[in-house]
Design an enzyme around this catalytic site. Structure first.
Site, PDB file in Angstrom:
ATOM      1  N   ASP A  57      52.690  42.293  42.786  1.00 51.10           N
ATOM      2  CA  ASP A  57      53.616  41.341  42.168  1.00 51.10           C
ATOM      3  C   ASP A  57      55.028  41.476  42.729  1.00 51.10           C
ATOM      4  O   ASP A  57      55.725  40.476  42.933  1.00 51.10           O
ATOM      5  CB  ASP A  57      53.658  41.548  40.645  1.00 51.10           C
ATOM      6  CG  ASP A  57      52.397  41.052  39.956  1.00 51.10           C
ATOM      7  OD1 ASP A  57      51.524  40.494  40.640  1.00 51.10           O
ATOM      8  OD2 ASP A  57      52.284  41.222  38.726  1.00 51.10           O
ATOM      9  N   TYR A  79      42.978  34.064  38.624  1.00 50.47           N
ATOM     10  CA  TYR A  79      43.760  32.940  38.111  1.00 50.47           C
ATOM     11  C   TYR A  79      43.189  31.603  38.578  1.00 50.47           C
ATOM     12  O   TYR A  79      42.644  31.487  39.683  1.00 50.47           O
ATOM     13  CB  TYR A  79      45.206  33.041  38.586  1.00 50.47           C
ATOM     14  CG  TYR A  79      46.059  34.081  37.882  1.00 50.47           C
ATOM     15  CD1 TYR A  79      45.516  35.260  37.387  1.00 50.47           C
ATOM     16  CD2 TYR A  79      47.420  33.877  37.734  1.00 50.47           C
ATOM     17  CE1 TYR A  79      46.310  36.208  36.760  1.00 50.47           C
ATOM     18  CE2 TYR A  79      48.237  34.822  37.114  1.00 50.47           C
ATOM     19  CZ  TYR A  79      47.665  35.979  36.637  1.00 50.47           C
ATOM     20  OH  TYR A  79      48.463  36.922  36.012  1.00 50.47           O
ATOM     21  N   GLU A  94      41.637  31.565  42.386  1.00 56.36           N
ATOM     22  CA  GLU A  94      41.607  32.765  43.219  1.00 56.36           C
ATOM     23  C   GLU A  94      40.175  33.304  43.282  1.00 56.36           C
ATOM     24  O   GLU A  94      39.484  33.344  42.254  1.00 56.36           O
ATOM     25  CB  GLU A  94      42.524  33.843  42.642  1.00 56.36           C
ATOM     26  CG  GLU A  94      43.990  33.428  42.560  1.00 56.36           C
ATOM     27  CD  GLU A  94      44.856  34.467  41.880  1.00 56.36           C
ATOM     28  OE1 GLU A  94      46.060  34.526  42.201  1.00 56.36           O
ATOM     29  OE2 GLU A  94      44.336  35.222  41.019  1.00 56.36           O
TER      30      GLU A  94
END
Length: 438
Positions: free
Chosen positions: A48, A368, A392
């Site tokens: 992230d 996701y 994904e």
């Protein structure tokens, strides 16, 4: 947990040998020009805190396929010294404007650092396009104007990710969540926070933005929202949110997102460890010719929900009939890891027990996703509900590719698990296989 039929998929973004990874998909469909806009984060690595820029691909929906253009970097969707994350697009049909909201996070500061210290370094931003995504405006930083001093009470926050929505009134809805600071200095230890979903909204076609009250309980984070018309004439804003409770959280607002009632746990919609983002989208309940097709649909609907017999499906020329909203939802179906992406259907989304079992549309690591709704016209002039999913996926991890698939409502209904012993046995074996993966 479903049929072994998988819809065809196209890979839009793929991890590069250098380690550059594409994560957090967002999808929007522009019906007047039959165009898809597919967004995601470009990251230097899968982490992230290594997010970098937002990228996009444009796709034109032809008769039976989508023609995609090459990937482009959204160069204006960034603040200097910040990384751009969580793309969240919404389309204003009244002004033909696409707004792309995102958060800009200072440097490589992680979310966990903000939660521990209570030092929020996240900004609320958007860019917009008036030509279907061909060009984009300079970035607008809304943080001070919209959040003001409230930002001091949030350790961090984010929008979406995935699509926003527009209500019939014209109100634009951007789903969001924030980590509220419950105790800033708890006996000298780290800051104590709790997560709550809410929304940003605009009644001025994006000129002025506000934010509503958050769900008070249970805790909820990444979310999406759907405007739901019910058969009795009531309209609600439905929120479906990620949680760490082992299942999803849902909540209802009767005033278009200004205030949400306390959330409910949705036991049928399982979450893996630590949860995962999921997508919801609503569409008008279809009308059908009376006769054999009506009977067949009722039979199929009994697979989706035991309340199907009480649901009015309507006819092609209904009289005194309010067209209600149905909702579909996509999310990994395994309870202990991100894998086996499934599609669920609810005819009564306010009822947490109304969700069907899932149709698995990708067998393997997946995470996701984001949904879009397209209404195609059949030869007799009736609408055919069709859905697109950007998600994904991969073979070893869920972050190797971002793929695009299209399927119809009829495919979904046909491939929902049937209520018989043979299918239940298959479900059990699939669950065992899914949950055996380390």
């Amino acid at each position: 947990m479903g049929s072994q039929y998988f819809p065809a998929r196209s890979v839009l973004f793929q991890k590069e040998s250098s380690g550059v990874t594409f994560r957090v998909p967002a999808l929007i469909y522009l019906p007047h020009c039959s165009r898809f806009l597919a967004f995601c984060e470009e990251r230097l690595t899968p982490a992230d805190n290594q997010a970098h820029l937002l990228v996009m691909r444009k796709g034109t929906f032809q008769k039976n396929y989508v023609e995609w253009k090459d990937m482009q970097v959204l160069s204006t969707a960034q603040l200097l010294g910040h990384r751009s994350m969580n793309p969240c697009p919404v389309y204003d049909e009244f002004t033909n404007t696409v707004f792309l909201f995102f958060i800009a996070v200072l440097g490589h500061t992680s979310e966990s650092y903000q939660l521990i210290t209570g030092k929020n370094v996240t900004r609320l931003c958007f860019v917009s396009s008036n030509d279907q995504g061909d060009t984009w405006s300079p970035v607008t930083d809304l943080t001070k104007m919209v959040l003001g001093d409230n930002i001091k009470d949030w350790a961090t926050f984010a929008v979406g990710p995935g699509h926003g929505t527009q209500l019939k009134s014209g109100r634009l809805i951007i789903p969001a969540y924030a980590y509220h600071i419950d105790c800033r200095n708890c006996f000298g230890r780290k800051c104590k926070t709790s997560a709550h979903s809410f929304c940003f909204y605009s009644d001025t076609h994006g000129k002025v933005w506000h934010f509503g009250e958050a769900l008070s309980a249970p805790e909820s984070v990444e979310c999406q929202m759907v405007s739901v018309d019910e058969e009795d004439g009531v309209n609600v804003l439905y929120c479906n949110a990620r949680s760490t409770s082992g299942c999803r959280v849902q909540a209802i607002s009767f005033n278009n997102g200004a205030v949400f009632h306390d959330g409910q746990l949705v036991q049928k919609l399982v979450e893996p460890r630590n949860g995962c983002h999921g997508s919801v989208i609503g569409f008008p309940a279809p009308f059908f010719q009376l006769g054999q097709s009506q009977h067949l649909l009722r039979q199929l609907m009994s697979i989706a929900t035991p309340q199907a017999d009480s649901i009015c499906l309507g006819s092609k020329s209904p009289k005194n009939f309010l067209q209600s909203t149905w909702v579909i939802y996509t999310h990994p179906t395994c309870s202990n890891s991100r894998r086996d992406l499934g599609v669920y259907l609810s005819l009564l989304p306010r009822d947490p027990d109304s969700w069907s079992a899932p149709w698995i549309i990708y067998d393997g690591p997946s995470a996701y996703s984001d949904l879009a709704y397209i209404e195609l016209m059949s030869v007799d002039g009736s609408g055919v509900p069709v859905f697109a999913c950007l998600f994904e996926n991969g073979t070893r991890t869920a972050y190797e590719e971002i793929s695009f698939s299209i399927f119809s409502l009829y495919e979904l209904i046909h491939h929902l698990p049937h209520n018989n012993q043979r299918r239940r046995d298959l479900v059990k074996r699939k669950m065992w296989k899914c949950c055996s993966v380390s």
